[in-house]
Design a protein around this motif. Sequence first.
Motif, short mmCIF file in Angstrom:
data_model
loop_
_atom_site.label_atom_id
_atom_site.label_comp_id
_atom_site.label_asym_id
_atom_site.label_seq_id
_atom_site.Cartn_x
_atom_site.Cartn_y
_atom_site.Cartn_z
N ALA A 124 52.65 46.45 43.15
CA ALA A 124 51.56 47.27 43.68
C ALA A 124 50.54 46.35 44.35
O ALA A 124 50.46 45.17 44.04
CB ALA A 124 50.88 48.07 42.57
N ASP A 125 49.79 46.93 45.27
CA ASP A 125 48.72 46.19 45.92
C ASP A 125 47.41 46.50 45.21
O ASP A 125 46.87 47.61 45.35
CB ASP A 125 48.62 46.58 47.40
CG ASP A 125 49.83 46.12 48.19
OD1 ASP A 125 50.34 45.03 47.90
OD2 ASP A 125 50.24 46.85 49.11
N PRO A 126 46.89 45.56 44.43
CA PRO A 126 45.65 45.83 43.68
C PRO A 126 44.45 45.98 44.60
O PRO A 126 44.41 45.43 45.70
CB PRO A 126 45.51 44.61 42.78
CG PRO A 126 46.28 43.54 43.45
CD PRO A 126 47.38 44.20 44.20
N VAL A 127 43.48 46.73 44.12
CA VAL A 127 42.22 46.95 44.81
C VAL A 127 41.12 46.40 43.92
O VAL A 127 41.10 46.67 42.72
CB VAL A 127 41.99 48.46 45.05
CG1 VAL A 127 40.62 48.71 45.66
CG2 VAL A 127 43.10 49.04 45.92
N GLU A 147 52.46 42.62 40.10
CA GLU A 147 53.61 42.73 40.99
C GLU A 147 54.05 44.19 41.05
O GLU A 147 54.02 44.89 40.05
CB GLU A 147 54.76 41.86 40.49
CG GLU A 147 54.39 40.38 40.44
CD GLU A 147 55.47 39.54 39.78
OE1 GLU A 147 56.19 38.85 40.52
OE2 GLU A 147 55.57 39.60 38.54
N VAL A 158 44.89 49.54 40.31
CA VAL A 158 46.21 49.70 40.93
C VAL A 158 46.35 51.17 41.29
O VAL A 158 46.15 52.04 40.44
CB VAL A 158 47.33 49.26 39.96
CG1 VAL A 158 48.70 49.60 40.54
CG2 VAL A 158 47.23 47.78 39.67
N GLU A 162 56.67 54.76 40.22
CA GLU A 162 56.46 53.34 40.49
C GLU A 162 56.55 52.52 39.20
O GLU A 162 56.31 53.04 38.12
CB GLU A 162 55.07 53.12 41.10
CG GLU A 162 54.86 53.88 42.38
CD GLU A 162 53.40 54.15 42.65
OE1 GLU A 162 52.56 53.88 41.77
OE2 GLU A 162 53.10 54.64 43.73
N VAL A 167 55.03 48.82 37.80
CA VAL A 167 54.12 47.71 38.04
C VAL A 167 54.30 46.71 36.91
O VAL A 167 54.34 47.09 35.74
CB VAL A 167 52.65 48.20 38.09
CG1 VAL A 167 51.70 47.05 38.27
CG2 VAL A 167 52.47 49.25 39.18
N GLY A 216 47.71 34.72 44.19
CA GLY A 216 48.15 35.97 43.59
C GLY A 216 47.62 36.23 42.19
O GLY A 216 47.74 37.33 41.68
#
Length: 81
Positions: free
Chosen positions: A48-51, A46, A63, A69, A71, A33
């Motif tokens: 969010a799903d990072p790109v 944490e 993000v 939201e 983060v 992670g």
Amino acid sequence: MTSLVRTIAIEGEADENTFFRLASTGSQTAEEGWFDIGENMKILIEGADPVVRQVGGEKEILVPVGGGETVTVTYRWNNPL
């Protein structure tokens, strides 16, 4: 280890495919992670799903931004200051 925790609250509406850039460095590796972003620093994202995308020989950690939201980003230094 020394670390800093940053909470980012995103308010309002954003256009589709809007991103917040957290890091832009040469090479980045992910382990458990954590993203190693160089300069003896790692970050943990944490909420969010990072790109990760490649841009001109460097990688960026993004993000997605939508609205409403929160983060949390933890910055950790590998060496004592």
